[in-house]
Design an enzyme around this catalytic site. Sequence first.
Site, PDB file in Angstrom:
ATOM      1  CB  VAL A  84      -0.940   0.018   1.223  1.00  6.49           C
ATOM      2  CG1 VAL A  84      -1.981  -1.083   1.117  1.00  6.49           C
ATOM      3  CG2 VAL A  84      -0.170  -0.104   2.528  1.00  6.49           C
ATOM      4  CG  ASN A 124       3.437  -6.597   6.602  1.00  3.16           C
ATOM      5  OD1 ASN A 124       3.808  -5.477   6.265  1.00  3.16           O
ATOM      6  ND2 ASN A 124       4.280  -7.549   6.957  1.00  3.16           N
ATOM      7  CB  VAL A 126       5.328  -2.956   4.450  1.00  2.63           C
ATOM      8  CG1 VAL A 126       5.990  -2.823   3.093  1.00  2.63           C
ATOM      9  CG2 VAL A 126       6.107  -2.189   5.505  1.00  2.63           C
ATOM     10  CD  GLU A 127       3.342  -8.488   3.156  1.00  2.00           C
ATOM     11  OE1 GLU A 127       2.741  -9.291   2.425  1.00  2.00           O
ATOM     12  OE2 GLU A 127       4.011  -8.861   4.150  1.00  2.00           O
ATOM     13  CG  MET A 128      -2.511  -6.743   1.473  1.00  2.00           C
ATOM     14  SD  MET A 128      -3.414  -8.307   1.424  1.00  2.00           S
ATOM     15  CE  MET A 128      -4.887  -7.814   0.539  1.00  2.00           C
TER      16      MET A 128
END
Length: 343
Positions: A84, A124, A126-128
């Site tokens: 994201v 997470n 950094v991820e979703m």
Amino acid sequence: MRRLRFLSLSLALASLAAVAAYAMEGLPKSPPVPANNPTTAAKVELGKQLFFDPRLSLTGTVSCNSCHNVMEAGEDDRPVATGVEGKKGARSAPTVWNAAFLSVQFWDGRAPSLEEQAKGPMVNPVEMGMADHEAVIRRIAAIPGYQKEFREVFGSTNPIDIEHVAMAIAAYERTLVTPNSAFDRYMAGDKTALSAQAVRGMNLAQSVGCTSCHNGPVFAGPAMAEGRGFFMKFPTVGGTEYATKYELTLDPGRYSVTKVEADRNTWRVAQWRNVAVTAPYFHNGCVPTLDEAVRVMGKTQLGRDLKPGEVDDLVAFLGSLTGEFPRQTMPRLPSMPGRSAVD
């Protein structure tokens, strides 16, 4: 004495033959399925929708498929994953194709199952980027189409929860199997399926020791019980120019999970299935080409400077492990009538 020597030699040869036979396996038709998450067509379809749905992310822009693109090789072709708001992860996204044959998930093996793995990226940062799993469930539960599908798949009592979300995604991922590679056809009896160069590479992989780690159905180690990982130090040979050039020891690997010093720079052994189409390579995506990855592995894991011809033969063999990718179609996602599902 001669009889004893003959017996010892026979036992040794039998042992080597058994190892060789074990190391080289064709891909099973289907992966193991846990008893508590049986596969059904409706569950797979629901899981596919969730896999492709970017609304499971904070910004509504990142889905599971963003980093694990099943329209191609199941990863994202980048050195490290992008989440994201363009945030960069620390590790390369491993392919989701054939991941169902692995006994643990993630590079460091921290997830004991596909179900547990599916839960991680959603929260997470950094991820979703979702704040917590409750936020994920609130968003999914607000979409009428998902309400109906979850009831049909999981029943009427609390059908939408994080466990059911993960179970559906995992059920879909267990369909992501790439059968009928040239190697599989060769192992099934078609001795014309591999080129002479690929056969040389296959034999070389065994003789120099590659298959001491890269064995089993996906060449990621022997089949093991779910939750029990097969790990290896990388690099095992310290101080090489490759370790320095590609910064192979900066990430502590499994140590970041266990905090056990012996696990520093230890990783779940990566699969070889479809390795020819899943560049870049290694946990940090630092090596862009397969031939260079082969040279790195020869030096850092075997202490061997592979000759150009040996590298070419090994690359030819690894290319024979590319299977047939079942056609994937984009799913129709349920709509949110009258307003946006993303805050």
